[in-house]
Design an enzyme around this catalytic site. Structure first.
Site, PDB file in Angstrom:
ATOM      1  N   ASP A   1       0.977  -1.181   0.050  1.00 42.94           N
ATOM      2  CA  ASP A   1       0.006   0.093   0.027  1.00 42.94           C
ATOM      3  C   ASP A   1       0.838   1.324  -0.144  1.00 42.94           C
ATOM      4  OD1 ASP A   1      -2.263   1.498   0.338  1.00 42.94           O
ATOM      5  OD2 ASP A   1      -3.391   0.123   1.679  1.00 42.94           O
TER       6      ASP A   1
ATOM      7  N   ASP B   1      -2.881   4.724  -2.327  1.00 39.76           N
ATOM      8  CA  ASP B   1      -3.896   5.174  -1.730  1.00 39.76           C
ATOM      9  C   ASP B   1      -4.193   6.753  -2.049  1.00 39.76           C
ATOM     10  OD1 ASP B   1      -5.119   4.925   1.179  1.00 39.76           O
ATOM     11  OD2 ASP B   1      -4.137   7.071   1.325  1.00 39.76           O
TER      12      ASP B   1
ATOM     13  N   GLU C   1      -6.245   3.753  -5.905  1.00 40.97           N
ATOM     14  CA  GLU C   1      -7.661   4.176  -5.365  1.00 40.97           C
ATOM     15  C   GLU C   1      -8.002   5.524  -5.692  1.00 40.97           C
ATOM     16  OE1 GLU C   1      -9.660   4.496  -0.832  1.00 40.97           O
ATOM     17  OE2 GLU C   1      -7.556   5.602  -1.396  1.00 40.97           O
TER      18      GLU C   1
ATOM     19  N   HIS D   1     -11.295  -2.260   3.548  1.00 40.01           N
ATOM     20  CA  HIS D   1     -10.997  -1.938   4.945  1.00 40.01           C
ATOM     21  C   HIS D   1     -11.844  -0.638   5.411  1.00 40.01           C
ATOM     22  CE1 HIS D   1      -8.290   0.331   2.798  1.00 40.01           C
ATOM     23  NE2 HIS D   1      -8.026   1.039   3.908  1.00 40.01           N
ATOM     24  N   ASP D   2     -12.578  -0.081   4.443  1.00 42.80           N
ATOM     25  CA  ASP D   2     -13.126   1.209   4.766  1.00 42.80           C
ATOM     26  C   ASP D   2     -14.788   1.128   4.569  1.00 42.80           C
ATOM     27  OD1 ASP D   2     -10.920   2.661   4.998  1.00 42.80           O
ATOM     28  OD2 ASP D   2     -10.632   3.077   2.728  1.00 42.80           O
TER      29      ASP D   2
END
Ligand code: GLC
Ligand code: CA
Length: 553
Positions: A98, A199, A255, A328-329
């Site tokens: 990430d 990210d 993302e 995870h969000d």
């Protein structure tokens, strides 16, 4: 369309904090992940995306990095990472890191230097502005509540933080900073990692006139039009591609919140030399209401299908997308658009089928493969996520919302729904740990766990394993074109995929009722049934949450 491994792959996302604790401190770690690699190989996934594993004060669980080239103390050491990478490669699994470079931690050495004086060489690594009439430079709100600007008394100026104040935004307009990021990426790639999930990468270029944002119905101005897909973002990604990515055969996924199909054609176009694919959110926002994700409307399936169709047809032959229901969000999909009570197993299988048969690279978020659900916390003190806690505080203390209502909103949408520990078996702490865990285990681990499902061929876990195997065996799943069916139908998500002479029909009932299937060009024939989540089959009818895939050769 060119054939590439990252189109054919299935990605499995691990949130390391919650995957497997190996040393009994209640926190997941790298050695724990290494121990579970054979499970992932058995499942059949190709790429593991690790949420951040780097040194971090954990204001946002690792999305605030204080050293990009060291491992978070709680997760282990660089030797542990090297071992994880080596073991993964031995099993044919790839590791994707990430890359969080829209911002760093305020405890990063760069930021400590930057804040120390106006003429420090690191000053321009971050975004500093003078205040306006003793207030913030503009009205933008940060993504985790409060203003997006933080006053710093050392130099009497403000720095920008689009997330928490411990996550100052890096200044990508500074070529020295860009080269610093590129050499850090090169260092990891030379170590042998197989790619990066980037990210909020479409936020790295800001409109540096910093206009006020729209404040309508909000506490602060909205920065979206001035931060997302900003003026130089494509130039910076092309530079990154040229200087770093083009030298390696790796996978990159950006993302990218708030992107259109047109934007995505640039970020993830086959010939634009930026990234391999986007990870966009339009389908995830379909049930948002007045307070965004903190107010949920019932799912409008027609609208959801319209969004998927737009992306499927818009990118076909031009660029590539990620397919996901969870990360995870996001709250857990089976609790959100499936049924986490009597139809949990069936609806989880239906949702998996619907997603994995589309065009794009599918992502499985840890626990999705066993149908993990949202957690039933009863007190705000059980939550750990900075976003949830700040939002609750805003609701109660700034908007004056009733506490119960505020709690209900958090409970429904909190990111912590996805962050409770992985449920491995029915022993205390779910086989995740041997002591009290950093966030409580969902008590339903006693029934919902890997061990139960590995031993049951009718389980969600085996079903997901078959979905992956089916993709490997049938190119149509990867490369076929997409056409929607019954677009106005409010209960059935159906589509057709075509590759050469082969055709595939996917039919999914999104409700807990039996529904009639409209007649269409294909007459159902049980012999063509390739994937099915039910024991009974009746022509022209779909039972609650039933999913069928017909492969017609
Ligand atoms: C991304 C991450 C999220 C994080 C944020 C700030 O949206 O997925 O978890 O809080 O960026 O880094
Ligand atoms: Ca541990």
């Amino acid at each position: 369309m060119d054939k590439t491994w990252w189109k054919e792959s299935v990605v499995y996302q691990i949130y390391p904090r919650s995957y497997q604790d190996s040393n009994g401190d209640g926190i997941g770690d790298l050695k724990g992940i290494t121990k579970r690699l054979p499970y992932l190989q058995w499942l059949g996934v190709d790429v593991i995306w690790l949420s951040p594993i780097f040194q971090s004060p954990n204001d946002d669980n690792g999305y605030d990095i204080s050293d990009y080239q060291n491992i978070m103390t709680e997760f282990g050491t660089m030797e542990d990472f090297d071992e994880l990478l080596e073991e993964a490669h031995k099993l044919g699994l790839k590791i994707m890191l990430d890359l969080v470079v829209n911002h760093s931690s305020d405890e990063h050495r760069w930021f400590m230097e930057s804040r120390s004086s106006k003429d420090n060489p690191y000053r321009d690594y971050y975004i500093w502005r003078e205040g306006k009439e003793g207030k913030e430079p503009n009205n933008w709100g940060g993504s985790f509540g409060g203003s997006a600007w933080q006053y710093d008394e050392v130099t009497n100026m403000y720095y920008l933080h689009t997330f928490s104040k411990k996550q100052p935004d890096l200044n990508w307009d500074n070529p020295v900073l860009r080269n610093e990021v590129f050499s850090m990426m090169t260092w990891w790639l030379d170590k042998g990692v197989d790619g990066f999930r980037m990210d909020v990468i479409n936020m790295i270029s800001k409109d540096t006139t910093f206009p006020d944002g729209n404040k309508e119905g909000r506490l602060y101005g909205d920065f979206t039009p001035y931060v997302m897909n900003g003026p130089h973002v494509h130039a910076y990604l092309q530079e990154m591609n040229e200087k770093v990515l083009s030298k390696y055969d790796v996978m990159t996924v950006g993302e990218t919140p708030a992107v259109s199909v047109e934007d995505a054609k640039k970020y993830a176009g086959f010939h634009t030399n930026e990234l391999n694919m986007v990870f966009q959110f339009e389908h995830m926002c379909v049930d948002e209401g007045r307070y965004g994700k903190w107010s949920r409307k019932p799912l409008d399936l027609v609208e959801l299908k319209r969004i998927f169709t737009k992306w499927q047809t818009g990118l076909d032959g031009i660029g590539w997308n990620s397919l996901y229901w969870n990360n995870h969000d996001q709250p857990r999909i089976v609790s959100r658009w499936g049924n986490d009570k009597e139809y949990r197993v069936k609806s989880a299988k239906m949702l998996g089928t619907c997603l994995h048969m589309l065009q794009g690279t599918p992502y499985i978020y840890q626990g999705e493969e066993i149908g993990m659900t949202n957690v039933d916390f009863t007190s705000i003190h059980q939550y750990k996520d900075i976003e949830s806690l700040n939002q609750y505080d805003d609701f109660v203390n700034k908007i004056g919302m009733d506490k119960e209502e505020a709690f209900a909103r958090i409970k429904r949408s909190s990111r912590d729904n996805a962050r409770t520990p992985m449920q491995w078996d029915s022993s205390q702490y779910a086989g995740f740990s041997t002591v009290d865990t950093w966030i409580e285990v969902n008590p339903n681990y006693v029934d919902i766990n890997v061990e139960n499902q590995i031993n049951d061929e009718t389980s969600i876990l085996h079903f997901y394993r078959n979905l992956i195997a089916f993709r490997k065996a049938n190119e149509i799943v990867v490369y076929g074109t997409y056409e929607p069916l019954f677009e106005e139908n409010e209960t059935i998500f159906a589509y057709k995929r075509t590759l050469g002479e082969e055709v595939m029909y996917v039919l999914c009932n999104f409700t807990d009722k039996e529904v009639k299937l409209p007649s269409f060009e294909y007459e159902e024939n049980k012999k063509d049934l390739a994937i099915h989540n039910d024991t009974a089959w009746e022509k022209g009818m779909l039972r609650p949450y039933e999913a069928r895939v017909y492969l017609v050769k």
